[in-house]
Write a protein that holds these residues in place. Structure first.
Motif, PDB file in Angstrom:
ATOM      1  N   THR A  10       0.945  -0.959  -0.013  1.00 47.99           N
ATOM      2  CA  THR A  10       0.006   0.075  -0.014  1.00 47.99           C
ATOM      3  C   THR A  10       0.850   0.961  -0.018  1.00 47.99           C
ATOM      4  OG1 THR A  10      -1.661  -1.022   1.233  1.00 47.99           O
ATOM      5  CG2 THR A  10      -1.943   1.035   1.274  1.00 47.99           C
ATOM      6  N   GLU A  11       0.436   2.341  -0.933  1.00 44.13           N
ATOM      7  CA  GLU A  11       1.326   3.150  -0.784  1.00 44.13           C
ATOM      8  C   GLU A  11       0.863   4.572  -1.032  1.00 44.13           C
ATOM      9  OE1 GLU A  11       3.208   4.022  -5.062  1.00 44.13           O
ATOM     10  OE2 GLU A  11       2.856   1.647  -5.094  1.00 44.13           O
ATOM     11  N   ILE A  12       1.277   5.595  -0.561  1.00 42.43           N
ATOM     12  CA  ILE A  12       0.651   7.150  -0.959  1.00 42.43           C
ATOM     13  C   ILE A  12       1.619   7.835  -1.809  1.00 42.43           C
ATOM     14  CG2 ILE A  12      -0.273   9.342   0.116  1.00 42.43           C
ATOM     15  CD1 ILE A  12      -0.828   7.391   3.010  1.00 42.43           C
ATOM     16  N   ARG A  13       1.196   8.071  -2.948  1.00 40.16           N
ATOM     17  CA  ARG A  13       2.062   9.027  -3.750  1.00 40.16           C
ATOM     18  C   ARG A  13       1.923  10.499  -3.278  1.00 40.16           C
ATOM     19  NH1 ARG A  13      -0.436   6.046  -9.177  1.00 40.16           N
ATOM     20  NH2 ARG A  13       0.769   4.128  -8.767  1.00 40.16           N
ATOM     21  N   GLU A  14       3.010  11.038  -3.947  1.00 42.35           N
ATOM     22  CA  GLU A  14       3.235  12.585  -3.738  1.00 42.35           C
ATOM     23  C   GLU A  14       1.848  13.222  -3.940  1.00 42.35           C
ATOM     24  OE1 GLU A  14       6.623  14.439  -5.135  1.00 42.35           O
ATOM     25  OE2 GLU A  14       7.922  12.851  -4.583  1.00 42.35           O
ATOM     26  N   ASP A  15       1.148  12.899  -4.701  1.00 42.86           N
ATOM     27  CA  ASP A  15       0.026  13.794  -5.155  1.00 42.86           C
ATOM     28  C   ASP A  15      -1.395  13.399  -4.053  1.00 42.86           C
ATOM     29  OD1 ASP A  15      -1.010  11.371  -6.015  1.00 42.86           O
ATOM     30  OD2 ASP A  15      -1.267  11.950  -8.027  1.00 42.86           O
ATOM     31  N   GLY A  16      -0.998  12.504  -3.115  1.00 47.07           N
ATOM     32  CA  GLY A  16      -2.056  12.053  -2.216  1.00 47.07           C
ATOM     33  C   GLY A  16      -2.694  10.708  -2.625  1.00 47.07           C
ATOM     34  N   THR A  17      -2.352  10.229  -3.724  1.00 50.95           N
ATOM     35  CA  THR A  17      -3.173   9.141  -4.298  1.00 50.95           C
ATOM     36  C   THR A  17      -2.845   7.944  -3.442  1.00 50.95           C
ATOM     37  OG1 THR A  17      -3.360  10.037  -6.601  1.00 50.95           O
ATOM     38  CG2 THR A  17      -3.457   7.479  -6.320  1.00 50.95           C
ATOM     39  N   HIS A  18      -3.894   7.057  -2.941  1.00 50.53           N
ATOM     40  CA  HIS A  18      -3.591   6.152  -2.116  1.00 50.53           C
ATOM     41  C   HIS A  18      -3.377   4.704  -3.310  1.00 50.53           C
ATOM     42  CE1 HIS A  18      -4.147   7.983   1.545  1.00 50.53           C
ATOM     43  NE2 HIS A  18      -4.694   8.845   0.866  1.00 50.53           N
ATOM     44  N   VAL A  19      -2.681   3.770  -3.295  1.00 52.11           N
ATOM     45  CA  VAL A  19      -2.596   2.888  -3.994  1.00 52.11           C
ATOM     46  C   VAL A  19      -2.630   1.411  -3.209  1.00 52.11           C
ATOM     47  CG1 VAL A  19      -1.301   1.654  -6.016  1.00 52.11           C
ATOM     48  CG2 VAL A  19      -1.285   4.338  -5.691  1.00 52.11           C
ATOM     49  N   LEU A  20      -3.542   0.570  -3.533  1.00 51.29           N
ATOM     50  CA  LEU A  20      -3.669  -0.540  -3.313  1.00 51.29           C
ATOM     51  C   LEU A  20      -3.265  -1.669  -4.233  1.00 51.29           C
ATOM     52  CD1 LEU A  20      -7.046  -0.568  -1.295  1.00 51.29           C
ATOM     53  CD2 LEU A  20      -4.826  -0.398  -0.108  1.00 51.29           C
ATOM     54  N   HIS A  21      -2.372  -2.653  -3.540  1.00 52.00           N
ATOM     55  CA  HIS A  21      -2.254  -3.892  -4.728  1.00 52.00           C
ATOM     56  C   HIS A  21      -2.446  -5.087  -4.119  1.00 52.00           C
ATOM     57  CE1 HIS A  21       0.566  -1.416  -7.218  1.00 52.00           C
ATOM     58  NE2 HIS A  21       0.978  -0.712  -5.959  1.00 52.00           N
ATOM     59  N   TYR A  22      -2.880  -6.191  -5.028  1.00 50.33           N
ATOM     60  CA  TYR A  22      -3.229  -7.517  -4.624  1.00 50.33           C
ATOM     61  C   TYR A  22      -2.969  -8.214  -5.592  1.00 50.33           C
ATOM     62  CZ  TYR A  22      -6.574  -6.147  -0.664  1.00 50.33           C
ATOM     63  OH  TYR A  22      -7.097  -5.665   0.511  1.00 50.33           O
ATOM     64  N   LEU A  23      -2.311  -9.748  -5.134  1.00 48.86           N
ATOM     65  CA  LEU A  23      -1.997 -10.648  -6.130  1.00 48.86           C
ATOM     66  C   LEU A  23      -3.001 -11.742  -5.980  1.00 48.86           C
ATOM     67  CD1 LEU A  23       0.027 -11.301  -8.338  1.00 48.86           C
ATOM     68  CD2 LEU A  23       1.346 -12.513  -6.481  1.00 48.86           C
ATOM     69  N   LEU A  24      -3.843 -12.199  -7.059  1.00 48.77           N
ATOM     70  CA  LEU A  24      -4.692 -13.308  -6.909  1.00 48.77           C
ATOM     71  C   LEU A  24      -4.499 -14.418  -7.470  1.00 48.77           C
ATOM     72  CD1 LEU A  24      -8.120 -11.099  -7.502  1.00 48.77           C
ATOM     73  CD2 LEU A  24      -6.811 -11.432  -5.255  1.00 48.77           C
ATOM     74  N   HIS A  25      -4.519 -15.697  -6.925  1.00 42.21           N
ATOM     75  CA  HIS A  25      -3.991 -16.928  -7.644  1.00 42.21           C
ATOM     76  C   HIS A  25      -5.487 -17.718  -7.689  1.00 42.21           C
ATOM     77  CE1 HIS A  25       0.091 -16.026  -7.034  1.00 42.21           C
ATOM     78  NE2 HIS A  25      -0.019 -15.729  -5.692  1.00 42.21           N
ATOM     79  N   LEU A  26      -5.869 -17.729  -9.163  1.00 43.89           N
ATOM     80  CA  LEU A  26      -7.266 -18.277  -9.436  1.00 43.89           C
ATOM     81  C   LEU A  26      -7.060 -19.665 -10.006  1.00 43.89           C
ATOM     82  CD1 LEU A  26      -9.366 -15.075 -10.145  1.00 43.89           C
ATOM     83  CD2 LEU A  26      -9.004 -16.194  -7.923  1.00 43.89           C
ATOM     84  N   PRO A  27      -7.797 -20.549  -9.681  1.00 47.50           N
ATOM     85  CA  PRO A  27      -7.718 -21.687 -10.510  1.00 47.50           C
ATOM     86  C   PRO A  27      -8.471 -21.832 -11.787  1.00 47.50           C
ATOM     87  CG  PRO A  27      -9.506 -22.319  -8.773  1.00 47.50           C
ATOM     88  CD  PRO A  27      -8.771 -20.777  -8.476  1.00 47.50           C
ATOM     89  N   GLN A  28      -9.071 -21.291 -12.133  1.00 49.74           N
ATOM     90  CA  GLN A  28      -9.727 -20.990 -13.235  1.00 49.74           C
ATOM     91  C   GLN A  28      -8.963 -20.321 -14.480  1.00 49.74           C
ATOM     92  OE1 GLN A  28     -10.936 -19.123 -10.574  1.00 49.74           O
ATOM     93  NE2 GLN A  28     -12.759 -20.040 -10.014  1.00 49.74           N
ATOM     94  N   PRO A  29      -9.298 -20.761 -15.749  1.00 46.89           N
ATOM     95  CA  PRO A  29      -8.470 -20.411 -16.942  1.00 46.89           C
ATOM     96  C   PRO A  29      -8.694 -19.062 -17.129  1.00 46.89           C
ATOM     97  CG  PRO A  29     -10.250 -21.747 -17.773  1.00 46.89           C
ATOM     98  CD  PRO A  29     -10.180 -21.754 -16.099  1.00 46.89           C
ATOM     99  N   VAL A  30      -7.960 -18.126 -17.757  1.00 48.70           N
ATOM    100  CA  VAL A  30      -7.904 -16.754 -18.256  1.00 48.70           C
ATOM    101  C   VAL A  30      -9.130 -16.301 -18.758  1.00 48.70           C
ATOM    102  CG1 VAL A  30      -7.053 -14.958 -19.670  1.00 48.70           C
ATOM    103  CG2 VAL A  30      -5.642 -16.446 -18.242  1.00 48.70           C
ATOM    104  N   GLU A  31      -9.786 -17.173 -19.645  1.00 49.79           N
ATOM    105  CA  GLU A  31     -11.053 -16.911 -20.332  1.00 49.79           C
ATOM    106  C   GLU A  31     -12.097 -16.778 -19.311  1.00 49.79           C
ATOM    107  OE1 GLU A  31     -10.395 -21.048 -21.253  1.00 49.79           O
ATOM    108  OE2 GLU A  31      -9.156 -19.117 -21.546  1.00 49.79           O
ATOM    109  N   ASN A  32     -12.267 -17.562 -18.271  1.00 47.81           N
ATOM    110  CA  ASN A  32     -13.058 -17.584 -17.178  1.00 47.81           C
ATOM    111  C   ASN A  32     -13.079 -16.277 -16.259  1.00 47.81           C
ATOM    112  OD1 ASN A  32     -13.853 -19.996 -18.584  1.00 47.81           O
ATOM    113  ND2 ASN A  32     -13.781 -20.982 -16.469  1.00 47.81           N
ATOM    114  N   VAL A  33     -11.823 -15.982 -15.795  1.00 47.38           N
ATOM    115  CA  VAL A  33     -11.541 -14.894 -15.148  1.00 47.38           C
ATOM    116  C   VAL A  33     -11.940 -13.694 -15.843  1.00 47.38           C
ATOM    117  CG1 VAL A  33      -9.725 -13.770 -13.801  1.00 47.38           C
ATOM    118  CG2 VAL A  33      -9.938 -16.071 -13.907  1.00 47.38           C
ATOM    119  N   TRP A  34     -11.473 -13.663 -17.158  1.00 47.48           N
ATOM    120  CA  TRP A  34     -11.834 -12.293 -17.975  1.00 47.48           C
ATOM    121  C   TRP A  34     -13.256 -12.167 -17.860  1.00 47.48           C
ATOM    122  CZ3 TRP A  34      -9.659  -8.214 -19.805  1.00 47.48           C
ATOM    123  CH2 TRP A  34     -10.310  -7.540 -20.893  1.00 47.48           C
TER     124      TRP A  34
END
Length: 129
Positions: A10-34
């Motif tokens: 989680t970061e806060i940029r100089e302009d005050g923007t808050h940035v959240l990052h997540y990494l998801l590991h899903l068992p479904q193929p790309v076309e299903n997640v899309w």
């Protein structure tokens, strides 16, 4: 189920923007997640009803309870990004993983200092049919 969701930095940029990052590991193929992250039907199943959804770069999007905006990045089965007025930018970057799953690199850039319940929403995404 929760091992499929990694909360990143989680970061806060100089302009005050808050940035959240997540990494998801899903068992479904790309076309299903899309289909789950980049169609009105899929989004309704875990995030919000898409009252307006023009599936193209620059297309309009309105997510009930979240807001209205535009599709600001669109690369079929790779990147879907929505910029919603007052809520910032929501980006899904999909990558195939072995043997048949999908890794999603998720980023939410927002002017607000809040997490709108992404972990709970991702658990719903994982459980969605």
């Amino acid at each position: 189920m929760t091992r499929a969701i990694e909360e990143g930095s989680t970061e806060i940029r100089e302009d005050g923007t808050h940035v959240l990052h997540y990494l998801l590991h899903l068992p479904q193929p790309v076309e299903n997640v899309w289909a789950a992250v980049a169609t009105s039907e899929g989004l309704r199943g875990w995030l919000a009803a898409a009252e307006v959804f023009e599936s193209r770069l620059g297309g309009a999007v309105t997510l009930r309870g979240i807001g209205s905006g535009r599709i600001t990045a669109w690369d079929v089965e790779r990147i879907a990004e929505y910029t919603v007025e007052g809520r910032g930018r929501i980006r899904f970057h999909l990558e195939p993983s072995r043997p048949s799953g999908t890794t999603v690199r998720f980023t939410h850039e927002s002017p607000r200092d809040e997490d709108p319940g992404w972990r709970r929403r991702f658990e719903q995404l994982i459980s969605a049919p």
